[in-house]
Enzyme design. Structure first.
Site, mmCIF file in Angstrom:
data_model
loop_
_atom_site.group_PDB
_atom_site.id
_atom_site.type_symbol
_atom_site.label_atom_id
_atom_site.label_comp_id
_atom_site.label_asym_id
_atom_site.label_seq_id
_atom_site.Cartn_x
_atom_site.Cartn_y
_atom_site.Cartn_z
ATOM 1 N N ASN A 23 -4.466 6.384 -1.076
ATOM 2 C CA ASN A 23 -3.734 6.904 0.079
ATOM 3 C C ASN A 23 -3.166 8.290 -0.169
ATOM 4 O O ASN A 23 -2.816 9.002 0.778
ATOM 5 C CB ASN A 23 -2.618 5.948 0.483
ATOM 6 C CG ASN A 23 -3.144 4.793 1.312
ATOM 7 O OD1 ASN A 23 -4.117 4.930 2.043
ATOM 8 N ND2 ASN A 23 -2.508 3.639 1.197
ATOM 9 N N GLU A 44 -6.291 -1.448 -6.905
ATOM 10 C CA GLU A 44 -5.412 -0.536 -7.632
ATOM 11 C C GLU A 44 -4.356 -1.375 -8.353
ATOM 12 O O GLU A 44 -3.590 -2.098 -7.714
ATOM 13 C CB GLU A 44 -4.732 0.434 -6.662
ATOM 14 C CG GLU A 44 -5.680 1.444 -6.043
ATOM 15 C CD GLU A 44 -4.971 2.387 -5.080
ATOM 16 O OE1 GLU A 44 -5.221 3.592 -5.146
ATOM 17 O OE2 GLU A 44 -4.165 1.896 -4.241
ATOM 18 N N SER A 100 0.819 -1.210 0.000
ATOM 19 C CA SER A 100 0.000 0.000 0.000
ATOM 20 C C SER A 100 0.854 1.262 0.000
ATOM 21 O O SER A 100 0.326 2.354 -0.175
ATOM 22 C CB SER A 100 -0.909 0.019 1.233
ATOM 23 O OG SER A 100 -0.129 0.002 2.417
ATOM 24 N N HIS A 103 -3.134 -3.835 -5.470
ATOM 25 C CA HIS A 103 -3.438 -3.353 -4.121
ATOM 26 C C HIS A 103 -4.913 -3.538 -3.801
ATOM 27 O O HIS A 103 -5.771 -2.809 -4.310
ATOM 28 C CB HIS A 103 -3.045 -1.874 -3.995
ATOM 29 C CG HIS A 103 -3.273 -1.318 -2.626
ATOM 30 N ND1 HIS A 103 -3.564 0.008 -2.388
ATOM 31 C CD2 HIS A 103 -3.257 -1.915 -1.391
ATOM 32 C CE1 HIS A 103 -3.719 0.199 -1.100
ATOM 33 N NE2 HIS A 103 -3.537 -0.942 -0.470
#
Length: 504
Positions: A194, A156, A123, A144
């Site tokens: 993120n 992802e 991540s 991900h």
């Protein structure tokens, strides 16, 4: 034609919550799955935990016992890394350490076929960096997943500098065939979610730190007005402050201390004190057995007005007008293209926040009894609204504004005069970061919205949201935040500037 079929063998390294969840997803799609963990017995325990979860689903009627048994029959624990030699795809879900990931993938290159695709569920670590020591970095891709993997839709698909574009496309197609919502992105700090999500936490922390509103009120506004499932403080407590703060610090450092990602001293204090959230029993909230969660600040009842005047167009807040009428309030419309949309109720002038201090806006408009209201996801369904009176607004004006929104069934939270209020500044900052990711060719606009809805359950993609608001309005909010703070943190993305200049 994709390189993966139902006959493709999928291997997963790491049998913790994430690894076992990924294995379950692959097995559910019909693949034979090899599950390996370096800890003795961990792979079998991971499958046993999956079996317990499936039993609960059977008991609730979500799946049949036959389907559960079939899924479990495709999960195969193995004892050694060499047992993964037959895999067509190996997905790693182990500790977030670059050296360990590089070591494991280097071993896999010696064990598996040259055509085997190796994927990392990292991540935060650069896919390019992981691949830098490999013989076949073109076979490495980021995949991900979000926790819990069997439930969360987003994947992802991350390309490092050397990733074969066809492999990324094949992983995208495979993820879609597993019922996921994949998005393509470039290996960059934070990838999409993120990175773009940082303002969700950062703006809440800053508003609280500056006394704009308390944590319970901010959380309530983000839920009940913004439509988010959780407010930023509730979510940080759930994630764990050690984790959330570390991600923020990682992104901040990776972007060479860009002020948009500046970590919060408020959160650092919690981490330093060991108050990490739910897992330690205390974070922003107290989770001990007898603790009482603080309530949002809510204004006392005020009388409803008999009539109001709406001058100009209210834009995204235009849906308030039918609500006022349905509440029995007489609405007088005044066409005026030369002024910002405003509502006059008694002595008060009520306007949608534009990112300025209400006090400053009141001086510029010569309306001392000005009260800004916050953005809502949907003014029809929102159950709470925030009002920010100018410092010079009278108590009677504030009561008139409160009574207006209470008349249409809204709980009203009066907050301090903070630029952009709560929902508006957060949404505009989220969208701005999304536009910047697109501008830097990390992904496309659609991927931003898919990722934020599918990965962190946002009620609306941030770019879609500001398109509904109007991009020019969002840009005004950001420019006014920049003027209020004088900080690079609120600089508008070049892509947003171009879009507004082009009439988007």
């Amino acid at each position: 034609m994709s390189r993966f079929t139902n006959d493709s063998v999928i291997a997963v390294i790491g049998a913790g919550t994430m690894g076992a969840g990924i294995a379950q997803v692959a097995a559910n799609a019909g693949h034979q799955v090899l599950l390996y963990d370096a800890a003795e017995g961990a792979a079998k325990r991971g499958i046993d935990n999956t079996a317990k979860g499936l039993t609960k689903l059977v008991q609730r009627g979500k799946i049949t016992q036959a389907d559960a048994d079939a899924l479990l029959s495709r999960l195969n624990p193995v004892d050694a890394l060499t047992d993964l030699a037959s895999a067509n795809l190996v997905i790693e879900a182990i500790v977030e350490r670059l050296d360990i990931k590089q070591q494991v993938f280097g071993q896999l290159e010696e064990i598996c076929a040259e055509s085997t695709v190796i994927a990392t569920n990292t991540s935060s670590i650069s896919v390019t960096a992981i691949g830098s020591t490999l013989k076949r970095p073109q076979n490495l891709v980021g995949m991900h997943f979000f926790n819990p993997a069997p439930i969360m839709k987003l994947v992802e698909v991350i390309s490092g500098l050397d990733t074969d574009p066809q492999i990324a496309a094949d992983i995208y197609a495979l993820s879609a065939s597993w019922g996921k919502q994949p998005v393509l992105a470039k290996s960059t700090p934070g990838f999409i979610v993120n990175r773009v999500a940082r303002p969700f936490y950062a703006e809440g922390l800053r508003i609280c730190q500056e006394g704009g509103a308390d944590i319970a009120t901010i959380d309530a506004l983000m839920r009940e007005c913004g439509g988010f499932r959780m407010g930023p403080f509730e979510l940080m407590d759930l994630i764990g402050h050690d984790v959330n703060y570390a991600v923020t610090c990682s992104v901040f450092s990776a972007f060479y201390n860009d002020q948009r990602f500046l970590p919060s001293l408020m959160q650092k204090e919690l981490v330093d004190a060991g108050h990490l959230g739910r897992k330690t029993g205390r974070g922003f909230y107290d989770y001990s057995d007898n603790a009482v969660k603080p309530a949002a600040k809510t204004a006392d009842p005020c009388p409803a007005p008999e009539s109001i005047t709406v001058e100009g167009e209210l834009g995204v807040a235009e849906s308030l007008v039918p609500l006022f009428e349905q509440a029995g309030i007489r609405v007088n419309r005044v066409d005026n293209d030369e002024v910002e949309g405003m509502i006059t109720v008694g002595d008060a002038t009520v306007m949608l926040t534009n990112g300025q201090f209400t006090t400053m806006r009141a001086g510029e408009t010569l309306r001392p009894d000005l009260i800004n209201f916050d953005l809502a996801l949907d003014y029809n369904s929102a159950s709470r609204i925030a009002l920010a009176p100018a410092d010079q607004a009278s108590a009677e004006a504030v009561q008139a504004a409160v009574g207006l929104f209470q008349a249409i069934g809204k709980s009203v939270s009066i907050i301090d005069d903070i630029p952009g209020m709560v929902v508006m500044r957060t949404v505009c900052m989220l969208a701005n970061e999304g536009f910047d990711a697109v501008n830097q060719q990390v992904c496309d606009e659609q991927a931003v919205d898919i990722a934020m809805k599918g990965g962190v359950n946002y009620p609306c993609g941030p770019i879609e949201w500001v398109n509904n608001l109007e991009l020019s309005y969002a840009l005004d909010v950001l420019d006014n935040l920049m003027d209020a703070y004088g900080e690079d943190r609120y600089r508008a993305s070049p892509l947003l500037l171009r879009k507004v200049a082009g009439g988007a």
